[in-house]
Design an enzyme around this catalytic site. Sequence first.
Site, PDB file in Angstrom:
ATOM      1  CD  GLU A 115      -8.124  -3.323  -4.254  1.00 12.29           C
ATOM      2  OE1 GLU A 115      -9.027  -4.024  -4.730  1.00 12.29           O
ATOM      3  OE2 GLU A 115      -7.976  -2.127  -4.530  1.00 12.29           O
ATOM      4  CG  HIS A 146      -2.097   0.909   1.032  1.00 11.35           C
ATOM      5  ND1 HIS A 146      -2.054   2.250   1.300  1.00 11.35           N
ATOM      6  CD2 HIS A 146      -3.326   0.641   0.550  1.00 11.35           C
ATOM      7  CE1 HIS A 146      -3.226   2.776   0.996  1.00 11.35           C
ATOM      8  NE2 HIS A 146      -4.013   1.836   0.537  1.00 11.35           N
TER       9      HIS A 146
HETATM   10  N1  COA Z   1       3.994  -7.834  -4.712  1.00 14.14           N
HETATM   11  C1  COA Z   1       5.306  -7.888  -4.956  1.00 14.14           C
HETATM   12  N2  COA Z   1       6.133  -6.838  -4.790  1.00 14.14           N
HETATM   13  C2  COA Z   1       5.603  -5.689  -4.376  1.00 14.14           C
HETATM   14  C3  COA Z   1       4.235  -5.571  -4.090  1.00 14.14           C
HETATM   15  C4  COA Z   1       3.415  -6.701  -4.274  1.00 14.14           C
HETATM   16  N3  COA Z   1       2.106  -6.659  -4.050  1.00 14.14           N
HETATM   17  N4  COA Z   1       3.985  -4.300  -3.688  1.00 14.14           N
HETATM   18  C5  COA Z   1       5.141  -3.655  -3.720  1.00 14.14           C
HETATM   19  N5  COA Z   1       6.128  -4.499  -4.140  1.00 14.14           N
HETATM   20  C6  COA Z   1       7.535  -4.176  -4.331  1.00 14.14           C
HETATM   21  C7  COA Z   1       7.749  -3.594  -5.729  1.00 14.14           C
HETATM   22  O1  COA Z   1       7.973  -4.596  -6.697  1.00 14.14           O
HETATM   23  C8  COA Z   1       8.930  -2.699  -5.510  1.00 14.14           C
HETATM   24  O2  COA Z   1      10.104  -3.490  -5.539  1.00 14.14           O
HETATM   25  P1  COA Z   1      11.442  -2.965  -6.279  1.00 14.14           P
HETATM   26  O3  COA Z   1      11.807  -1.717  -5.501  1.00 14.14           O
HETATM   27  O4  COA Z   1      12.405  -4.075  -6.094  1.00 14.14           O
HETATM   28  O5  COA Z   1      11.057  -2.676  -7.690  1.00 14.14           O
HETATM   29  C9  COA Z   1       8.760  -2.209  -4.073  1.00 14.14           C
HETATM   30  O6  COA Z   1       7.908  -3.158  -3.430  1.00 14.14           O
HETATM   31  C10 COA Z   1       8.097  -0.851  -4.020  1.00 14.14           C
HETATM   32  O7  COA Z   1       7.025  -0.833  -4.950  1.00 14.14           O
HETATM   33  P2  COA Z   1       6.142   0.442  -5.216  1.00 14.14           P
HETATM   34  O8  COA Z   1       5.169   0.180  -6.312  1.00 14.14           O
HETATM   35  O9  COA Z   1       7.023   1.639  -5.344  1.00 14.14           O
HETATM   36  O10 COA Z   1       5.449   0.519  -3.790  1.00 14.14           O
HETATM   37  P3  COA Z   1       4.167   1.219  -3.352  1.00 14.14           P
HETATM   38  O11 COA Z   1       4.169   1.119  -1.874  1.00 14.14           O
HETATM   39  O12 COA Z   1       4.039   2.555  -3.938  1.00 14.14           O
HETATM   40  O13 COA Z   1       3.049   0.285  -4.003  1.00 14.14           O
HETATM   41  C11 COA Z   1       1.023  -0.595  -4.723  1.00 14.14           C
HETATM   42  C12 COA Z   1       1.718   0.360  -3.765  1.00 14.14           C
HETATM   43  C13 COA Z   1      -0.408  -0.810  -4.243  1.00 14.14           C
HETATM   44  C14 COA Z   1       0.980   0.015  -6.152  1.00 14.14           C
HETATM   45  C15 COA Z   1       1.775  -1.943  -4.788  1.00 14.14           C
HETATM   46  O14 COA Z   1       1.969  -2.449  -3.497  1.00 14.14           O
HETATM   47  C16 COA Z   1       1.097  -2.983  -5.683  1.00 14.14           C
HETATM   48  O15 COA Z   1       1.267  -2.961  -6.909  1.00 14.14           O
HETATM   49  N6  COA Z   1       0.326  -3.923  -5.076  1.00 14.14           N
HETATM   50  C17 COA Z   1      -0.371  -4.925  -5.827  1.00 14.14           C
HETATM   51  C18 COA Z   1      -1.668  -4.377  -6.421  1.00 14.14           C
HETATM   52  C19 COA Z   1      -2.711  -4.130  -5.360  1.00 14.14           C
HETATM   53  O16 COA Z   1      -2.925  -4.935  -4.466  1.00 14.14           O
HETATM   54  N7  COA Z   1      -3.389  -2.983  -5.500  1.00 14.14           N
HETATM   55  C20 COA Z   1      -4.426  -2.574  -4.579  1.00 14.14           C
HETATM   56  C21 COA Z   1      -3.963  -1.484  -3.670  1.00 14.14           C
HETATM   57  S1  COA Z   1      -5.136  -1.098  -2.439  1.00 14.14           S
END
Ligand code: COA
Length: 366
Positions: A299, A246
């Site tokens: 989710e 998140h």
């Molecule tokens: N599965 C695997 N790796 C994940 C992950 C997940 N669900 N969420 C974050 N990561 C990893 C990324 O791959 C990234 O790794 P890297 O630095 O080696 O490339 C790192 O964590 C940071 O990712 P980032 O997208 O910058 O983090 P964030 O905190 O901004 O991400 C989301 C938020 C929601 C976009 C992300 O966690 C995600 O894509 N989750 C899956 C989709 C989801 O459940 N969406 C609903 C949200 S309520």
Amino acid sequence: MNDFRPGLEGVVAFQTEIAEPDEEGGALRYRGVDIEELVGHYPYEAIWGLLVDESFDPGMPHPDEYAPKHLTGNAPSDLQAETARLSSEWGLKKLVDTDLDETRDDLARLSAQMMSIVAKSAAIHDGREPAPDDVVSQGETAAEAFLLRWRGEANPDHVKAIDTYWICTAEHGLNASTFTARIAASTGADAGAAMSAAVGALSGPLHGGAPARVLPMLDEVAAKGDPEGYVKDLLDRRGRIMGFGHRIYRAEDPRSRILKRTVQEIGSHRLEVAEALEEAALAELHRRKPDYVIATNVEFYSAVLLDVAEVPPDLTPAMFACARVAGWSAHILEEKRTGRLIRPSAQYVGPSSRPASAVGRAPVRT
Ligand code: COA
């Protein structure tokens, strides 16, 4: 410009009085009230009132009698198109030309109608006629009326599942769809335009569409019977585990806790595999990223809870939109009350000044 932040992460764009996600403590409060105190005690329509009016009463009204013009059975796109159409069908005035009470009333009518549109679209998807108003009016809550309109019947467990899901996901600060709603509202567009813009932003899998991707994941894990292997394989391929991580919470998502508890109370044939996948995912994500908390997000158990209510995965973005009508309405109203035209800047990093001939010869018109 050295302060460029990709994805606007950490940029404070507004001050809000609506919802407070308490990232460290893993709590979520609507107008100061912890959602733990709301779920199961107040129905969704009262939560709409809390978020929009700061009062449970009168809450979200019943929908006006209205026949959508063209439903295809694809609920997210039906919702976006029909909500935009309501602006002209109902002759909604631009926000710059309305006062706060008028805007609030437009938002209330739109919110109730948007739920009705989704229920009707879902019925058409199932090959049924939406139930007539006299059947729907037997529903005591918005969730019950929604199910009656969609299916002509409302199983109490399904009502509880949907009401809980809607309350938990009614509002969450400045996410992508709410930001979109506020941007549209800040231009003085009408409330229907702002709401339909928000629906479009919600439909992507990184925001509102993740539950649709959780169930296939659970099916795959159930078929293979190896959650640890599934997770490792997915992460080795640099895939994302849907329902984890998140942008805000660096602790357990409080909504996930409530949703999981509700699944446990009602029961689901997917609960065992969901818990096994959750355990494997949290352990492996922590092993690979010990300094970055990636916890179960809203989710993951939303998908399981909506499955309990027999909501098909492709309907989940529209179900999320039904929940968010409260948050969007509250933010559109707050934007009208406090906002100014939203107009951030972009840092230009393209080619420096050059003649057109450097791009190529002009196409010859015949
Ligand atoms: N599965 C695997 N790796 C994940 C992950 C997940 N669900 N969420 C974050 N990561 C990893 C990324 O791959 C990234 O790794 P890297 O630095 O080696 O490339 C790192 O964590 C940071 O990712 P980032 O997208 O910058 O983090 P964030 O905190 O901004 O991400 C989301 C938020 C929601 C976009 C992300 O966690 C995600 O894509 N989750 C899956 C989709 C989801 O459940 N969406 C609903 C949200 S309520």
